[in-house]
Design a protein around this motif. Structure first.
Motif, PDB file in Angstrom:
ATOM      1  N   THR A   1     -11.691  27.613  57.773  1.00  0.00           N
ATOM      2  CA  THR A   1     -10.243  27.580  57.596  1.00  0.00           C
ATOM      3  C   THR A   1      -9.751  26.184  57.961  1.00  0.00           C
ATOM      4  O   THR A   1      -9.961  25.714  59.088  1.00  0.00           O
ATOM      5  CB  THR A   1      -9.550  28.629  58.475  1.00  0.00           C
ATOM      6  OG1 THR A   1     -10.014  29.932  58.098  1.00  0.00           O
ATOM      7  CG2 THR A   1      -8.033  28.576  58.292  1.00  0.00           C
TER       8      THR A   1
ATOM      9  N   MET B   1     -14.170  34.909  48.234  1.00  0.00           N
ATOM     10  CA  MET B   1     -12.790  34.670  48.643  1.00  0.00           C
ATOM     11  C   MET B   1     -11.823  35.690  48.065  1.00  0.00           C
ATOM     12  O   MET B   1     -10.690  35.810  48.536  1.00  0.00           O
ATOM     13  CB  MET B   1     -12.364  33.248  48.250  1.00  0.00           C
ATOM     14  CG  MET B   1     -13.216  32.154  48.880  1.00  0.00           C
ATOM     15  SD  MET B   1     -13.465  32.344  50.660  1.00  0.00           S
ATOM     16  CE  MET B   1     -11.787  32.180  51.255  1.00  0.00           C
TER      17      MET B   1
ATOM     18  N   GLY C   1      -4.245  29.863  52.626  1.00  0.00           N
ATOM     19  CA  GLY C   1      -5.671  29.626  52.452  1.00  0.00           C
ATOM     20  C   GLY C   1      -6.088  29.160  51.081  1.00  0.00           C
ATOM     21  O   GLY C   1      -7.280  29.035  50.819  1.00  0.00           O
ATOM     22  N   MET C   2      -5.121  28.870  50.185  1.00  0.00           N
ATOM     23  CA  MET C   2      -5.469  28.569  48.805  1.00  0.00           C
ATOM     24  C   MET C   2      -4.868  27.265  48.284  1.00  0.00           C
ATOM     25  O   MET C   2      -4.631  27.126  47.098  1.00  0.00           O
ATOM     26  CB  MET C   2      -5.035  29.737  47.903  1.00  0.00           C
ATOM     27  CG  MET C   2      -5.836  30.993  48.136  1.00  0.00           C
ATOM     28  SD  MET C   2      -7.593  30.708  47.800  1.00  0.00           S
ATOM     29  CE  MET C   2      -8.295  32.175  48.543  1.00  0.00           C
TER      30      MET C   2
ATOM     31  N   HIS D   1      -8.886  37.939  53.594  1.00  0.00           N
ATOM     32  CA  HIS D   1      -7.476  37.609  53.772  1.00  0.00           C
ATOM     33  C   HIS D   1      -7.314  36.123  54.036  1.00  0.00           C
ATOM     34  O   HIS D   1      -8.018  35.546  54.854  1.00  0.00           O
ATOM     35  CB  HIS D   1      -6.906  38.409  54.946  1.00  0.00           C
ATOM     36  CG  HIS D   1      -5.492  38.061  55.285  1.00  0.00           C
ATOM     37  ND1 HIS D   1      -4.440  38.387  54.461  1.00  0.00           N
ATOM     38  CD2 HIS D   1      -4.960  37.399  56.350  1.00  0.00           C
ATOM     39  CE1 HIS D   1      -3.308  37.959  55.013  1.00  0.00           C
ATOM     40  NE2 HIS D   1      -3.605  37.353  56.154  1.00  0.00           N
ATOM     41  N   GLY D   2      -6.393  35.479  53.320  1.00  0.00           N
ATOM     42  CA  GLY D   2      -6.192  34.056  53.455  1.00  0.00           C
ATOM     43  C   GLY D   2      -5.508  33.660  54.756  1.00  0.00           C
ATOM     44  O   GLY D   2      -4.628  34.362  55.251  1.00  0.00           O
ATOM     45  N   GLU D   3      -5.911  32.523  55.306  1.00  0.00           N
ATOM     46  CA  GLU D   3      -5.297  31.960  56.499  1.00  0.00           C
ATOM     47  C   GLU D   3      -5.273  30.449  56.367  1.00  0.00           C
ATOM     48  O   GLU D   3      -5.982  29.865  55.538  1.00  0.00           O
ATOM     49  CB  GLU D   3      -6.070  32.369  57.771  1.00  0.00           C
ATOM     50  CG  GLU D   3      -6.013  33.862  58.068  1.00  0.00           C
ATOM     51  CD  GLU D   3      -6.798  34.225  59.319  1.00  0.00           C
ATOM     52  OE1 GLU D   3      -7.469  33.330  59.878  1.00  0.00           O
ATOM     53  OE2 GLU D   3      -6.739  35.392  59.730  1.00  0.00           O
TER      54      GLU D   3
ATOM     55  N   ASN E   1     -14.605  34.863  59.762  1.00  0.00           N
ATOM     56  CA  ASN E   1     -13.602  35.733  59.167  1.00  0.00           C
ATOM     57  C   ASN E   1     -14.081  37.169  59.356  1.00  0.00           C
ATOM     58  O   ASN E   1     -15.194  37.515  58.937  1.00  0.00           O
ATOM     59  CB  ASN E   1     -13.428  35.402  57.678  1.00  0.00           C
ATOM     60  CG  ASN E   1     -12.444  36.314  56.984  1.00  0.00           C
ATOM     61  OD1 ASN E   1     -12.794  37.445  56.623  1.00  0.00           O
ATOM     62  ND2 ASN E   1     -11.234  35.836  56.788  1.00  0.00           N
TER      63      ASN E   1
ATOM     64  N   LEU F   1      -6.168  26.101  53.634  1.00  0.00           N
ATOM     65  CA  LEU F   1      -7.258  26.282  52.670  1.00  0.00           C
ATOM     66  C   LEU F   1      -8.427  26.958  53.371  1.00  0.00           C
ATOM     67  O   LEU F   1      -8.758  26.617  54.508  1.00  0.00           O
ATOM     68  CB  LEU F   1      -7.704  24.928  52.104  1.00  0.00           C
ATOM     69  CG  LEU F   1      -8.917  24.955  51.165  1.00  0.00           C
ATOM     70  CD1 LEU F   1      -8.588  25.701  49.873  1.00  0.00           C
ATOM     71  CD2 LEU F   1      -9.399  23.543  50.858  1.00  0.00           C
ATOM     72  N   GLN F   2      -9.044  27.903  52.678  1.00  0.00           N
ATOM     73  CA  GLN F   2     -10.269  28.524  53.167  1.00  0.00           C
ATOM     74  C   GLN F   2     -11.366  28.339  52.135  1.00  0.00           C
ATOM     75  O   GLN F   2     -11.123  28.461  50.930  1.00  0.00           O
ATOM     76  CB  GLN F   2     -10.065  30.022  53.437  1.00  0.00           C
ATOM     77  CG  GLN F   2      -9.230  30.313  54.666  1.00  0.00           C
ATOM     78  CD  GLN F   2      -9.199  31.795  54.983  1.00  0.00           C
ATOM     79  OE1 GLN F   2      -8.844  32.612  54.151  1.00  0.00           O
ATOM     80  NE2 GLN F   2      -9.572  32.134  56.210  1.00  0.00           N
TER      81      GLN F   2
END
Length: 417
Positions: free
Chosen positions: A145, A111, A43-44, A115-117, A160, A120-121
């Motif tokens: 996302t 952010m 997600g980053m 939790h990242g998914e 999310n 990129l989020q």
């Protein structure tokens, strides 16, 4: 403050090794617990940022243009469930008097709490106003996302669970199911597949209930959005009572979650409680009183805000002697007691609490005039009363009596009918 993130490759520095025999030793492998090369966490991937923001602009333009195909073309074909619900959402919103729709980059500080998914989020704020019903546009925070590369990104989700929990987001009917919309005389009714067969009948009943309470409450717009859908999760989360005991609920719609500006007041009914013309009329009038009063009863104890709603709901259909006799019968031999002020109103014997609050309001208006209730509400709104003792002090200052004394006199008044 907006927080931005930059991700850097991590260089693994190894100590130099003395060489023997004139040939260099083979390169030592990286630590087995680390990847061979650095990669952005889920997600980053900031390299996708420009393409992702271009996609957001494309979706916003599609909303403005009413271009369904362009809107849905921004979705990753492999995200089949998301594509299905987005198509449903588009069709739902097309049935509403929706205006001022916009998408914009939100507060990136959130952010750090989700939790990242995906690749990129980004936090994206969606704004919409129901024309003729919302005083202000309503903005809800989404988490987009994205997947893809620098050349092309696509969307796989706009929600999310962590962010929803943090913001207290509650879905509107158009977020969770296919809707049918009825609009007549300043009432916008929203129904689903299980309630649409009775939509016209209930819509007429809402209009009649609105017309019935208008002479009995302070002036208001008379325009309202009402929900009657079978998914009652949102009602359950807002209600202080169990869902099986909750027939309906009125609620403010904030212009922004966590903010103070109210865009509108709406109400929702639990479909299992809308059978029977007499009870349905009482229910609708009760909830519409809450909508009509809006923020006017802010600071009022529960017995006053709920008592006023019941008092008006019954006054529109029954004369004072009928109500006195009915309340006397319902309350039986109950002894005088103080009126509950907060969440305790809805706990335990909530039906008796409603009846007792109704009786107190009916008695006060019969003996002191209708303005006594609005004046008391105004006093609570201006001065506040955070604790039960403060409520009692405010009532005594305004009326010269405690709530227990009001109840005692009101019970005697009802029983003498």
């Amino acid at each position: 403050m907006r927080a931005s993130r930059a991700w850097f490759a991590c260089l693994l520095l190894l100590p130099t090794v003395a060489c023997q025999g004139g040939t260099p030793p083979p390169a030592e492998p990286s630590h087995p617990g680390l990847p061979a090369r650095s990669a952005p966490p889920a997600g980053m991937d900031e390299s996708l940022r420009d393409a992702a923001l271009e996609l957001v602009e494309t979706r916003e333009q599609a909303l403005v243009d009413g271009d369904r195909d362009a809107f849905l073309a921004t979705i990753d074909p492999s995200a089949e469930e998301f594509a299905r619900t987005q198509a449903r959402w588009w069709d739902n919103v097309a049935r509403l008097p929706a205006t001022e729709m916009a998408l914009a980059l939100g507060d990136e500080g959130v952010m750090t709490r989700v939790h990242g998914e995906g690749d990129l989020q980004l936090p994206i704020d969606f704004t919409m106003r129901l024309d003729g019903y919302d005083e202000h546009a309503v903005t809800q925070p989404l988490i987009y996302t994205f997947v893809g590369d620098e050349d092309e990104v696509l969307l796989t989700s706009d929600r999310n669970l962590q962010n929803d929990a943090l913001t207290g987001w509650l879905p509107a009917p158009w977020d969770v199911t296919s809707i049918t919309v009825e609009e007549s005389d300043g009432v916008l009714g929203v129904f689903d597949d299980e309630t649409k067969d009775q939509a016209a009948e209930l819509q007429d009943a809402i209009v009649a209930a609105r017309d019935a309470i208008e002479p009995l409450v302070p002036p208001w717009s008379g325009r309202v959005v009402a929900y009657d859908i079978s998914d009652v999760d949102a009602i359950d989360k807002m209600s202080s009572m169990s869902i099986d005991r909750t027939a309906g609920i009125a609620f403010p719609v904030m212009a922004r979650l966590g903010g103070k500006k109210v865009a509108a007041h709406r109400f929702a009914v639990n479909p299992v409680h809308t059978d029977g013309e007499e009870w349905r009329g009482i229910l609708l009038r009760h909830e519409l009183v809450h909508v009509a009063l809006g923020s006017s009863d802010n600071g009022s104890p529960r017995w006053l805000s709920e008592g006023v709603a019941d008092y008006v709901a019954y006054s529109a259909a029954y004369d004072v002697d009928q109500r006195r006799r009915g309340l006397a019968q319902q309350l039986g031999s109950m002894a005088p007691r103080s009126l509950p002020t907060g969440r305790d109103f809805y706990q335990g014997r909530s039906r008796l609490n409603y009846a007792l609050a109704h009786l107190a309001c009916a008695y006060l208006t019969s003996t002191r005039g209708d303005d006594v209730l609005w004046d008391l509400m105004g006093s609570f709104r201006r001065r506040g009363a955070p604790f039960p003792a403060d409520v009692e002090a405010r009532v005594r200052a305004e009326l010269g009596m405690s709530t227990k004394e009001i109840v005692a006199d009101a019970l005697a008044w009802a029983r003498s009918a």
